[in-house]
Design a protein around this motif. Structure first.
Motif, PDB file in Angstrom:
ATOM      1  N   GLN A   1      12.459 -11.952 -30.242  1.00 27.89           N
ATOM      2  CA  GLN A   1      13.089 -10.895 -31.034  1.00 27.89           C
ATOM      3  C   GLN A   1      12.286 -10.615 -32.308  1.00 27.89           C
ATOM      4  O   GLN A   1      12.123  -9.453 -32.690  1.00 27.89           O
ATOM      5  N   ALA A   2      11.764 -11.639 -32.947  1.00 29.65           N
ATOM      6  CA  ALA A   2      10.933 -11.433 -34.127  1.00 29.65           C
ATOM      7  C   ALA A   2       9.675 -10.646 -33.772  1.00 29.65           C
ATOM      8  O   ALA A   2       9.292  -9.712 -34.480  1.00 29.65           O
ATOM      9  N   PHE A   3       9.041 -11.006 -32.655  1.00 36.52           N
ATOM     10  CA  PHE A   3       7.851 -10.281 -32.216  1.00 36.52           C
ATOM     11  C   PHE A   3       8.176  -8.822 -31.949  1.00 36.52           C
ATOM     12  O   PHE A   3       7.450  -7.919 -32.384  1.00 36.52           O
ATOM     13  N   ILE A   4       9.266  -8.568 -31.243  1.00 36.20           N
ATOM     14  CA  ILE A   4       9.632  -7.184 -30.918  1.00 36.20           C
ATOM     15  C   ILE A   4       9.923  -6.396 -32.187  1.00 36.20           C
ATOM     16  O   ILE A   4       9.439  -5.268 -32.352  1.00 36.20           O
ATOM     17  N   MET A   5      10.672  -6.969 -33.101  1.00 31.94           N
ATOM     18  CA  MET A   5      11.046  -6.208 -34.302  1.00 31.94           C
ATOM     19  C   MET A   5       9.841  -5.970 -35.214  1.00 31.94           C
ATOM     20  O   MET A   5       9.659  -4.870 -35.754  1.00 31.94           O
ATOM     21  N   TYR A   6       9.010  -6.978 -35.413  1.00 31.25           N
ATOM     22  CA  TYR A   6       7.832  -6.794 -36.258  1.00 31.25           C
ATOM     23  C   TYR A   6       6.823  -5.847 -35.624  1.00 31.25           C
ATOM     24  O   TYR A   6       6.251  -4.994 -36.306  1.00 31.25           O
ATOM     25  N   SER A   7       6.595  -5.989 -34.322  1.00 29.55           N
ATOM     26  CA  SER A   7       5.646  -5.078 -33.670  1.00 29.55           C
ATOM     27  C   SER A   7       6.197  -3.659 -33.636  1.00 29.55           C
ATOM     28  O   SER A   7       5.452  -2.693 -33.782  1.00 29.55           O
ATOM     29  N   PHE A   8       7.514  -3.516 -33.469  1.00 34.33           N
ATOM     30  CA  PHE A   8       8.144  -2.193 -33.512  1.00 34.33           C
ATOM     31  C   PHE A   8       7.915  -1.540 -34.869  1.00 34.33           C
ATOM     32  O   PHE A   8       7.483  -0.384 -34.959  1.00 34.33           O
ATOM     33  N   ALA A   9       8.183  -2.274 -35.941  1.00 33.64           N
ATOM     34  CA  ALA A   9       8.023  -1.716 -37.288  1.00 33.64           C
ATOM     35  C   ALA A   9       6.563  -1.392 -37.583  1.00 33.64           C
ATOM     36  O   ALA A   9       6.248  -0.332 -38.141  1.00 33.64           O
ATOM     37  N   CYS A  10       5.667  -2.276 -37.200  1.00 31.05           N
ATOM     38  CA  CYS A  10       4.246  -2.048 -37.462  1.00 31.05           C
ATOM     39  C   CYS A  10       3.710  -0.896 -36.612  1.00 31.05           C
ATOM     40  O   CYS A  10       2.905  -0.087 -37.092  1.00 31.05           O
ATOM     41  N   CYS A  11       4.141  -0.798 -35.360  1.00 31.06           N
ATOM     42  CA  CYS A  11       3.745   0.338 -34.513  1.00 31.06           C
ATOM     43  C   CYS A  11       4.264   1.638 -35.108  1.00 31.06           C
ATOM     44  O   CYS A  11       3.559   2.652 -35.105  1.00 31.06           O
TER      45      CYS A  11
ATOM     46  N   PHE B   1       0.713  -9.351 -34.253  1.00 26.32           N
ATOM     47  CA  PHE B   1       1.949 -10.119 -34.178  1.00 26.32           C
ATOM     48  C   PHE B   1       1.961 -11.116 -33.032  1.00 26.32           C
ATOM     49  O   PHE B   1       2.721 -12.083 -33.075  1.00 26.32           O
ATOM     50  N   SER B   2       1.132 -10.919 -32.027  1.00 27.13           N
ATOM     51  CA  SER B   2       0.986 -11.947 -30.989  1.00 27.13           C
ATOM     52  C   SER B   2       0.364 -13.196 -31.599  1.00 27.13           C
ATOM     53  O   SER B   2       0.833 -14.319 -31.367  1.00 27.13           O
ATOM     54  N   ILE B   3      -0.675 -12.995 -32.377  1.00 29.14           N
ATOM     55  CA  ILE B   3      -1.320 -14.129 -33.042  1.00 29.14           C
ATOM     56  C   ILE B   3      -0.356 -14.773 -34.034  1.00 29.14           C
ATOM     57  O   ILE B   3      -0.244 -16.001 -34.101  1.00 29.14           O
ATOM     58  N   ASN B   4       0.379 -13.953 -34.770  1.00 27.20           N
ATOM     59  CA  ASN B   4       1.335 -14.452 -35.756  1.00 27.20           C
ATOM     60  C   ASN B   4       2.412 -15.309 -35.088  1.00 27.20           C
ATOM     61  O   ASN B   4       2.719 -16.413 -35.547  1.00 27.20           O
ATOM     62  N   VAL B   5       3.008 -14.815 -34.020  1.00 25.47           N
ATOM     63  CA  VAL B   5       4.060 -15.563 -33.318  1.00 25.47           C
ATOM     64  C   VAL B   5       3.479 -16.819 -32.679  1.00 25.47           C
ATOM     65  O   VAL B   5       4.098 -17.885 -32.722  1.00 25.47           O
TER      66      VAL B   5
END
Length: 181
Positions: A68-78, A124-128
């Motif tokens: 969920q963190a990956f999805i939300m952060y990648s969504f916001a950054c995208c 965010f893949s690297i971050n997660v």
């Protein structure tokens, strides 16, 4: 109901842009990408949110939390990167209208779209991935990392922003106190 409306409106916009050949312009393609990203963020956030509203227990597993963190952060950054690419497109259209079609080619358009999706997912893949590996560290190293986050910023901020920050704060406070009297 809100989830259904978000999905329905975005799907209608996506299908309209894909079907209508007149809308195959860069700006509409970026809007289509924005709608696809909105669907991605909606599907990643609302189901768990609605389940938590309806249930009495609010538990999430470690893996689901990272997902969920990956999805939300990648969504916001995208979202931000698509908006930045849209701003660049509008800049070219307004400030360089005679060069617009030579600069905004189909190849450049596809590069910008790929950039606006690929970069946030890689970051965010690297971050997660790195954050998930923190769990395997010994407790003493985890404590050191926590102390580092507490100690380093107060030491580095004056070096980064300069020692004038205190002077600026004192001047602002002086203005507030003078006006308050």
């Amino acid at each position: 109901m809100v989830l259904e409306q978000i999905v329905w409106i975005n799907v209608v916009l996506i299908i309209t842009i894909i079907v209508d050949r007149k809308l195959h312009e860069p700006m509409y393609i970026f809007v289509c990408n924005l709608c696809i990203n909105a669907l991605y963020g909606t599907v990643g956030f609302y189901p768990k949110f609605l389940m938590d509203l309806l249930s009495t227990t609010h538990v999430i597993s470690y893996t689901e939390c990272f997902l969920q963190a990956f999805i939300m952060y990648s969504f916001a950054c995208c979202d931000m990167s698509i908006l930045a690419v849209m701003a660049y497109d509008r800049y070219l259209a307004i400030c360089r209208p005679l060069h617009y079609h030579s600069l905004m080619t189909k190849r450049r358009l596809s590069q910008l779209v790929c950039f606006s999706w690929f970069t946030p997912f890689c970051i965010f893949s690297i971050n997660v991935l790195l954050t998930s590996r923190l769990r395997d560290l010994p407790q003493s190293l985890q404590n050191f990392i926590a102390i580092e986050f507490l100690l380093i910023p107060p030491i580095m901020n004056p070096l980064i922003y300069g020692f004038k920050l205190t002077k600026i704060r004192n001047r602002i406070l002086g203005l507030v106190y003078i006006k308050g009297k």
